[in-house]
Design a protein around this motif. Structure first.
Motif, PDB file in Angstrom:
ATOM      1  N   GLU A   1      11.415  -1.670  12.844  1.00 34.93           N
ATOM      2  CA  GLU A   1      10.454  -0.773  12.228  1.00 34.93           C
ATOM      3  C   GLU A   1       9.847  -1.504  11.047  1.00 34.93           C
ATOM      4  O   GLU A   1      10.566  -2.110  10.249  1.00 34.93           O
ATOM      5  CB  GLU A   1      11.138   0.507  11.745  1.00 34.93           C
ATOM      6  CG  GLU A   1      11.589   1.416  12.861  1.00 34.93           C
ATOM      7  CD  GLU A   1      12.148   2.717  12.326  1.00 34.93           C
ATOM      8  OE1 GLU A   1      11.489   3.340  11.467  1.00 34.93           O
ATOM      9  OE2 GLU A   1      13.246   3.063  12.746  1.00 34.93           O
TER      10      GLU A   1
ATOM     11  N   ASP B   1       7.675  -1.512   7.515  1.00 34.22           N
ATOM     12  CA  ASP B   1       7.232  -0.695   6.390  1.00 34.22           C
ATOM     13  C   ASP B   1       5.765  -0.951   6.101  1.00 34.22           C
ATOM     14  O   ASP B   1       5.035  -0.054   5.735  1.00 34.22           O
ATOM     15  CB  ASP B   1       8.041  -1.002   5.130  1.00 34.22           C
ATOM     16  CG  ASP B   1       9.374  -0.275   5.110  1.00 34.22           C
ATOM     17  OD1 ASP B   1       9.499   0.769   5.765  1.00 34.22           O
ATOM     18  OD2 ASP B   1      10.285  -0.750   4.428  1.00 34.22           O
ATOM     19  N   LYS B   2       5.343  -2.186   6.235  1.00 31.74           N
ATOM     20  CA  LYS B   2       3.975  -2.576   5.901  1.00 31.74           C
ATOM     21  C   LYS B   2       3.583  -3.698   6.851  1.00 31.74           C
ATOM     22  O   LYS B   2       4.370  -4.589   7.124  1.00 31.74           O
ATOM     23  CB  LYS B   2       3.925  -3.073   4.453  1.00 31.74           C
ATOM     24  CG  LYS B   2       2.579  -3.567   4.007  1.00 31.74           C
ATOM     25  CD  LYS B   2       2.659  -4.078   2.564  1.00 31.74           C
ATOM     26  CE  LYS B   2       1.335  -4.657   2.130  1.00 31.74           C
ATOM     27  NZ  LYS B   2       1.404  -5.233   0.798  1.00 31.74           N
TER      28      LYS B   2
ATOM     29  N   ARG C   1      11.383  -2.707   7.780  1.00 32.44           N
ATOM     30  CA  ARG C   1      12.056  -1.595   7.101  1.00 32.44           C
ATOM     31  C   ARG C   1      13.541  -1.911   6.951  1.00 32.44           C
ATOM     32  O   ARG C   1      14.168  -2.429   7.856  1.00 32.44           O
ATOM     33  CB  ARG C   1      11.881  -0.306   7.892  1.00 32.44           C
ATOM     34  CG  ARG C   1      12.582   0.876   7.224  1.00 32.44           C
ATOM     35  CD  ARG C   1      12.152   2.178   7.803  1.00 32.44           C
ATOM     36  NE  ARG C   1      10.763   2.361   7.376  1.00 32.44           N
ATOM     37  CZ  ARG C   1       9.854   3.039   8.045  1.00 32.44           C
ATOM     38  NH1 ARG C   1      10.184   3.600   9.175  1.00 32.44           N
ATOM     39  NH2 ARG C   1       8.634   3.151   7.610  1.00 32.44           N
ATOM     40  N   GLY C   2      14.075  -1.630   5.787  1.00 33.30           N
ATOM     41  CA  GLY C   2      15.484  -1.880   5.523  1.00 33.30           C
ATOM     42  C   GLY C   2      15.759  -3.273   4.992  1.00 33.30           C
ATOM     43  O   GLY C   2      16.886  -3.590   4.625  1.00 33.30           O
TER      44      GLY C   2
END
Length: 67
Positions: free
Chosen positions: A31, A33-34, A43-44
């Motif tokens: 996933e 985030d940007k 992400r993470g």
């Protein structure tokens, strides 16, 4: 790093398309985030870009972290 910013953005865009493709996601689901044409963040992660592209005269800065 590439000779020009345009080439660097093109290469980063190709990598991003591969990472977001269904066949890649089936093997390694990530996933983001940007995601831009020059960088993306998973992400993470620790908030640093997972990929950052720049041309030969572009700016890249790095910080060293101790474990």
């Amino acid at each position: 790093m590439a000779n020009s910013d345009g080439l660097a953005r093109m290469a980063a865009g190709n990598i991003l398309r591969i990472v977001q493709s269904p066949s890649f996601q089936d093997v390694c689901p990530l996933e983001l985030d940007k995601a831009t044409e020059q960088q993306f963040l998973v992400r993470g992660n620790d908030g640093r870009p997972t990929l950052h592209s720049a041309g030969i005269n572009g700016q890249l800065t790095a910080t060293e972290r101790s474990s």
